[in-house]
Design a protein around this motif. Sequence first.
Motif, PDB file in Angstrom:
ATOM      1  N   GLY A  93       0.849  -1.182   0.000  1.00 40.10           N
ATOM      2  CA  GLY A  93       0.000   0.000   0.000  1.00 40.10           C
ATOM      3  C   GLY A  93       0.887   1.235   0.000  1.00 40.10           C
ATOM      4  N   SER A  94       0.423   2.312   0.599  1.00 39.56           N
ATOM      5  CA  SER A  94       1.201   3.550   0.654  1.00 39.56           C
ATOM      6  C   SER A  94       1.187   4.108   2.078  1.00 39.56           C
ATOM      7  CB  SER A  94       0.624   4.596  -0.299  1.00 39.56           C
ATOM      8  OG  SER A  94       1.236   5.857  -0.078  1.00 39.56           O
ATOM      9  N   PRO A  95       2.354   4.541   2.582  1.00 41.73           N
ATOM     10  CA  PRO A  95       2.387   5.125   3.919  1.00 41.73           C
ATOM     11  C   PRO A  95       1.969   6.594   3.953  1.00 41.73           C
ATOM     12  CG  PRO A  95       4.592   5.101   3.039  1.00 41.73           C
ATOM     13  CD  PRO A  95       3.698   4.416   2.011  1.00 41.73           C
ATOM     14  N   THR A  96       1.721   7.180   2.767  1.00 39.83           N
ATOM     15  CA  THR A  96       1.426   8.613   2.699  1.00 39.83           C
ATOM     16  C   THR A  96       0.171   8.966   1.907  1.00 39.83           C
ATOM     17  OG1 THR A  96       2.886   8.776   0.786  1.00 39.83           O
ATOM     18  CG2 THR A  96       3.847   9.306   2.948  1.00 39.83           C
ATOM     19  N   ASP A  97      -0.364   8.034   1.116  1.00 39.71           N
ATOM     20  CA  ASP A  97      -1.508   8.336   0.244  1.00 39.71           C
ATOM     21  C   ASP A  97      -2.435   7.120   0.201  1.00 39.71           C
ATOM     22  OD1 ASP A  97      -3.246   9.391  -1.624  1.00 39.71           O
ATOM     23  OD2 ASP A  97      -1.880   9.137  -3.312  1.00 39.71           O
ATOM     24  N   ARG A  98      -3.439   7.140   1.051  1.00 38.22           N
ATOM     25  CA  ARG A  98      -4.307   5.972   1.204  1.00 38.22           C
ATOM     26  C   ARG A  98      -5.277   5.772   0.044  1.00 38.22           C
ATOM     27  NH1 ARG A  98      -9.404   7.065   3.155  1.00 38.22           N
ATOM     28  NH2 ARG A  98      -9.731   9.240   3.750  1.00 38.22           N
ATOM     29  N   ARG A  99      -5.487   6.801  -0.721  1.00 41.43           N
ATOM     30  CA  ARG A  99      -6.480   6.783  -1.811  1.00 41.43           C
ATOM     31  C   ARG A  99      -7.797   6.220  -1.311  1.00 41.43           C
ATOM     32  NH1 ARG A  99      -3.190   5.632  -7.379  1.00 41.43           N
ATOM     33  NH2 ARG A  99      -1.950   7.519  -7.269  1.00 41.43           N
ATOM     34  N   ARG A 100      -8.248   5.094  -1.842  1.00 44.73           N
ATOM     35  CA  ARG A 100      -9.546   4.536  -1.453  1.00 44.73           C
ATOM     36  C   ARG A 100      -9.450   3.571  -0.274  1.00 44.73           C
ATOM     37  NH1 ARG A 100      -8.671   4.576  -6.628  1.00 44.73           N
ATOM     38  NH2 ARG A 100      -8.221   2.360  -6.740  1.00 44.73           N
ATOM     39  N   GLN A 101      -8.291   3.475   0.344  1.00 43.24           N
ATOM     40  CA  GLN A 101      -8.110   2.582   1.484  1.00 43.24           C
ATOM     41  C   GLN A 101      -8.487   3.289   2.783  1.00 43.24           C
ATOM     42  OE1 GLN A 101      -7.286  -0.724   0.798  1.00 43.24           O
ATOM     43  NE2 GLN A 101      -7.775   0.236  -1.162  1.00 43.24           N
ATOM     44  N   PRO A 102      -8.851   2.553   3.814  1.00 42.97           N
ATOM     45  CA  PRO A 102      -9.232   3.213   5.072  1.00 42.97           C
ATOM     46  C   PRO A 102      -8.069   3.923   5.764  1.00 42.97           C
ATOM     47  CG  PRO A 102      -9.352   0.814   5.281  1.00 42.97           C
ATOM     48  CD  PRO A 102      -9.065   1.122   3.855  1.00 42.97           C
ATOM     49  N   VAL A 103      -6.847   3.402   5.593  1.00 42.78           N
ATOM     50  CA  VAL A 103      -5.669   4.003   6.230  1.00 42.78           C
ATOM     51  C   VAL A 103      -4.452   3.839   5.328  1.00 42.78           C
ATOM     52  CG1 VAL A 103      -6.457   3.633   8.613  1.00 42.78           C
ATOM     53  CG2 VAL A 103      -5.106   1.864   7.471  1.00 42.78           C
ATOM     54  N   CYS A 104      -3.437   4.638   5.588  1.00 43.75           N
ATOM     55  CA  CYS A 104      -2.135   4.455   4.944  1.00 43.75           C
ATOM     56  C   CYS A 104      -1.465   3.229   5.572  1.00 43.75           C
ATOM     57  CB  CYS A 104      -1.265   5.690   5.148  1.00 43.75           C
ATOM     58  SG  CYS A 104      -1.885   7.160   4.315  1.00 43.75           S
ATOM     59  N   THR A 105      -0.607   2.545   4.804  1.00 51.20           N
ATOM     60  CA  THR A 105      -0.025   1.291   5.292  1.00 51.20           C
ATOM     61  C   THR A 105       1.393   1.061   4.772  1.00 51.20           C
ATOM     62  OG1 THR A 105      -0.978   0.091   3.412  1.00 51.20           O
ATOM     63  CG2 THR A 105      -2.256   0.093   5.466  1.00 51.20           C
ATOM     64  N   TYR A 106       2.066   0.125   5.417  1.00 56.37           N
ATOM     65  CA  TYR A 106       3.306  -0.481   4.940  1.00 56.37           C
ATOM     66  C   TYR A 106       3.325  -1.921   5.439  1.00 56.37           C
ATOM     67  CZ  TYR A 106       5.110   0.834   9.609  1.00 56.37           C
ATOM     68  OH  TYR A 106       5.300   1.012  10.959  1.00 56.37           O
ATOM     69  N   LEU A 107       4.286  -2.701   4.992  1.00 54.14           N
ATOM     70  CA  LEU A 107       4.407  -4.094   5.420  1.00 54.14           C
ATOM     71  C   LEU A 107       5.733  -4.315   6.136  1.00 54.14           C
ATOM     72  CD1 LEU A 107       3.221  -6.077   2.248  1.00 54.14           C
ATOM     73  CD2 LEU A 107       2.152  -6.180   4.495  1.00 54.14           C
ATOM     74  N   THR A 108       5.712  -5.205   7.111  1.00 57.14           N
ATOM     75  CA  THR A 108       6.943  -5.695   7.718  1.00 57.14           C
ATOM     76  C   THR A 108       6.939  -7.210   7.601  1.00 57.14           C
ATOM     77  OG1 THR A 108       5.958  -5.823   9.927  1.00 57.14           O
ATOM     78  CG2 THR A 108       7.135  -3.774   9.358  1.00 57.14           C
ATOM     79  N   ALA A 109       8.135  -7.798   7.627  1.00 52.48           N
ATOM     80  CA  ALA A 109       8.266  -9.250   7.551  1.00 52.48           C
ATOM     81  C   ALA A 109       9.643  -9.634   8.088  1.00 52.48           C
ATOM     82  CB  ALA A 109       8.108  -9.727   6.107  1.00 52.48           C
ATOM     83  N   THR A 110       9.833 -10.921   8.250  1.00 48.83           N
ATOM     84  CA  THR A 110      11.123 -11.453   8.662  1.00 48.83           C
ATOM     85  C   THR A 110      11.502 -12.574   7.707  1.00 48.83           C
ATOM     86  OG1 THR A 110      10.615 -10.967  10.966  1.00 48.83           O
ATOM     87  CG2 THR A 110      12.410 -12.519  10.556  1.00 48.83           C
ATOM     88  N   ALA A 111      12.723 -12.529   7.211  1.00 53.86           N
ATOM     89  CA  ALA A 111      13.269 -13.616   6.396  1.00 53.86           C
ATOM     90  C   ALA A 111      14.187 -14.424   7.304  1.00 53.86           C
ATOM     91  CB  ALA A 111      14.044 -13.067   5.209  1.00 53.86           C
TER      92      ALA A 111
END
Length: 169
Positions: free
Chosen positions: A134-152
């Motif tokens: 998603g986007s951390p600065t521009d949610r467009r039609r989403q309810p909130v701005c987002t990013y992803l985290t993960a572990t390899a």
Amino acid sequence: MATRILLLADTHIPKRARALPAQVWSAVDHADVVFHAGDWVDVATLDALEQRAKRLVGVWGNNDGGQLRERLPEVAHVVLEGIRFAMVHETGAAKGREARCAAQFPDADVLVFGHSHIPWDTTAPTGLRLLNPGSPTDRRRQPVCTYLTATADAGKLLDVRLVPVDRTP
């Protein structure tokens, strides 16, 4: 040893926001590797992430021109903890995305992409995992701005988490 990953895309600075939120900078500080799947818009954002991230992997997006296209590839490939990542900004329409991307990236285990500002986490029948933060600065039609985290870790992608950005001051 596990590798902490932060996935970003579509920051659109300064068009959609003046700067990355403090929460995102904190996530950058805690990540071992930061992926940015394009549409930076501003070279200063690339410079800042290069300086602050332990390791940065980026590609250019359709809104990126000039210096961003000179400094970044259209497609990036990196192996972390035995996991083969590919990253590109745009993958086309949502319909048929898994099959199309699996054919285009047969040597990848995970494909990171952006463009739509819509978070995405699916797995193609071939096993290719597709992730859009998603986007951390521009949610467009989403309810909130987002990013992803993960572990390899040891060939496995673990703890994939969609993180909402708190936009309160």
